[in-house]
Design a protein around this motif. Sequence first.
Motif, PDB file in Angstrom:
ATOM      1  N   SER A  57     -19.653   1.817 -98.597  1.00  0.00           N
ATOM      2  CA  SER A  57     -20.409   0.580 -98.461  1.00  0.00           C
ATOM      3  C   SER A  57     -19.513  -0.448 -97.781  1.00  0.00           C
ATOM      4  O   SER A  57     -18.288  -0.295 -97.735  1.00  0.00           O
ATOM      5  N   LEU A  58     -20.128  -1.491 -97.250  1.00  0.00           N
ATOM      6  CA  LEU A  58     -19.366  -2.542 -96.576  1.00  0.00           C
ATOM      7  C   LEU A  58     -18.971  -3.606 -97.591  1.00  0.00           C
ATOM      8  O   LEU A  58     -19.800  -4.401 -98.030  1.00  0.00           O
ATOM      9  N   ALA A  64     -14.038   0.775 -93.423  1.00  0.00           N
ATOM     10  CA  ALA A  64     -15.396   0.572 -92.910  1.00  0.00           C
ATOM     11  C   ALA A  64     -15.634   1.372 -91.636  1.00  0.00           C
ATOM     12  O   ALA A  64     -14.903   1.219 -90.661  1.00  0.00           O
ATOM     13  N   ILE A  66     -18.741   1.574 -89.151  1.00  0.00           N
ATOM     14  CA  ILE A  66     -19.985   0.867 -88.873  1.00  0.00           C
ATOM     15  C   ILE A  66     -20.652   1.519 -87.676  1.00  0.00           C
ATOM     16  O   ILE A  66     -20.013   1.747 -86.645  1.00  0.00           O
TER      17      ILE A  66
END
Length: 158
Positions: A57-58, A64, A66
């Motif tokens: 999750s961010l 991260a 993305i």
Amino acid sequence: MFFCMRIALQSQRARENATYHARNKLPKEVKSRVDEVLYMATLGGAHAIHREKEIGSLEVGKLADIVLIRTDSPSMVSSVNYGPAMVMHCHPTDVSTVMINGEIVKRDGKLLRVDWDKLVGKLKENRQVLEARWADVDWDVTKSELTKLWHMGEVLED
């Protein structure tokens, strides 16, 4: 992951619905949901490998990755709910930008750190190595042996 998510969802739905189909019926409600598959591919995957504090999750302090998805592509343009659309309709060509641990590795649909011509050459070489390695394999015997090993002889039909 898009294809994997779709296959996982459809496979689970097929298993769940098999008893209905055997009776020529349909379920009133589909139990396996798209949001569950999307969860499995993100935070659920992180939980599965016990790394939910690091990835999935961010959040501040987490690694991260993305992925930015184009919403104007043919597979996504008519979507109103992008979570389910990513599972059911999205393709790798819909990925515009990818950032891994803060580094952009794909921008505007193009990989930035890959020499594609060199990679194509390596992939062709690898294929030739594998073909040579497996040239003497008797695939009919191999298939027969695997069928016995997995006790599939009684259920396979032509």
